[in-house]
Design a protein around this motif. Structure first.
Motif, PDB file in Angstrom:
ATOM      1  N   GLN A 148       0.850  -1.189   0.000  1.00 19.30           N
ATOM      2  CA  GLN A 148       0.000   0.000   0.000  1.00 19.30           C
ATOM      3  C   GLN A 148       0.886   1.239   0.000  1.00 19.30           C
ATOM      4  N   GLN A 149       0.433   2.309  -0.670  1.00 20.44           N
ATOM      5  CA  GLN A 149       1.211   3.539  -0.665  1.00 20.44           C
ATOM      6  C   GLN A 149       0.310   4.726  -0.386  1.00 20.44           C
ATOM      7  N   PRO A 177       0.718   3.957  10.034  1.00 19.35           N
ATOM      8  CA  PRO A 177       0.445   2.720   9.293  1.00 19.35           C
ATOM      9  C   PRO A 177      -0.943   2.161   9.545  1.00 19.35           C
ATOM     10  N   LYS A 227       9.044   3.802   4.425  1.00 19.13           N
ATOM     11  CA  LYS A 227       8.258   2.575   4.452  1.00 19.13           C
ATOM     12  C   LYS A 227       8.378   1.934   5.819  1.00 19.13           C
ATOM     13  N   LYS A 262       4.118  -1.089   4.245  1.00 22.71           N
ATOM     14  CA  LYS A 262       3.321   0.057   3.831  1.00 22.71           C
ATOM     15  C   LYS A 262       4.276   1.189   3.481  1.00 22.71           C
TER      16      LYS A 262
END
Length: 111
Positions: free
Chosen positions: A5-6, A21, A87, A104
């Motif tokens: 996921q970004q 997150p 990340k 993430k």
């Protein structure tokens, strides 16, 4: 991991940003934060470490805060040089022989 996921974050220089997150922290899980693949923070059990190497210390000196409950990372007084990819790797241990890693990503741009 392209399937990670970004989130995209745009921040004004000098302001703060929190990268959350959105996971529930379990004492058995580990969370590790990276900035452009440099290790910047980690939570293991009830221990946390921020910027354990010189490269990280020079860049983020005293500007990172870690929330033990949520794993979220707060960056204060953000600078142009903080633009890039953050990340978090969340290592979920269900037993001594089995763990799942979730990643993430946060793409941070400074204006």
């Amino acid at each position: 991991d392209p399937a990670a996921q970004q989130d995209e974050k745009s921040v004004v220089e000098g302001e703060s940003v929190t990268l959350d997150p959105r996971v529930t922290k379990n004492p058995d899980n580990s969370m590790v934060w990276y900035f452009n693949d440099i290790l910047i923070a980690e939570i293991t059990g009830d221990q946390s470490k921020i910027c354990t190497d010189d490269q990280c210390n020079k860049r983020f000196r005293d500007r990172l805060k870690l929330d033990h409950q949520t794993g979220s990372l707060n960056i204060t007084n953000i600078r142009i040089t903080d633009s890039g990819d953050f990340k978090i790797k969340i290592i979920i241990s269900s037993s001594s022989t089995f763990s799942i890693t979730r990643v993430k990503r946060f793409s941070v741009s400074i204006t």
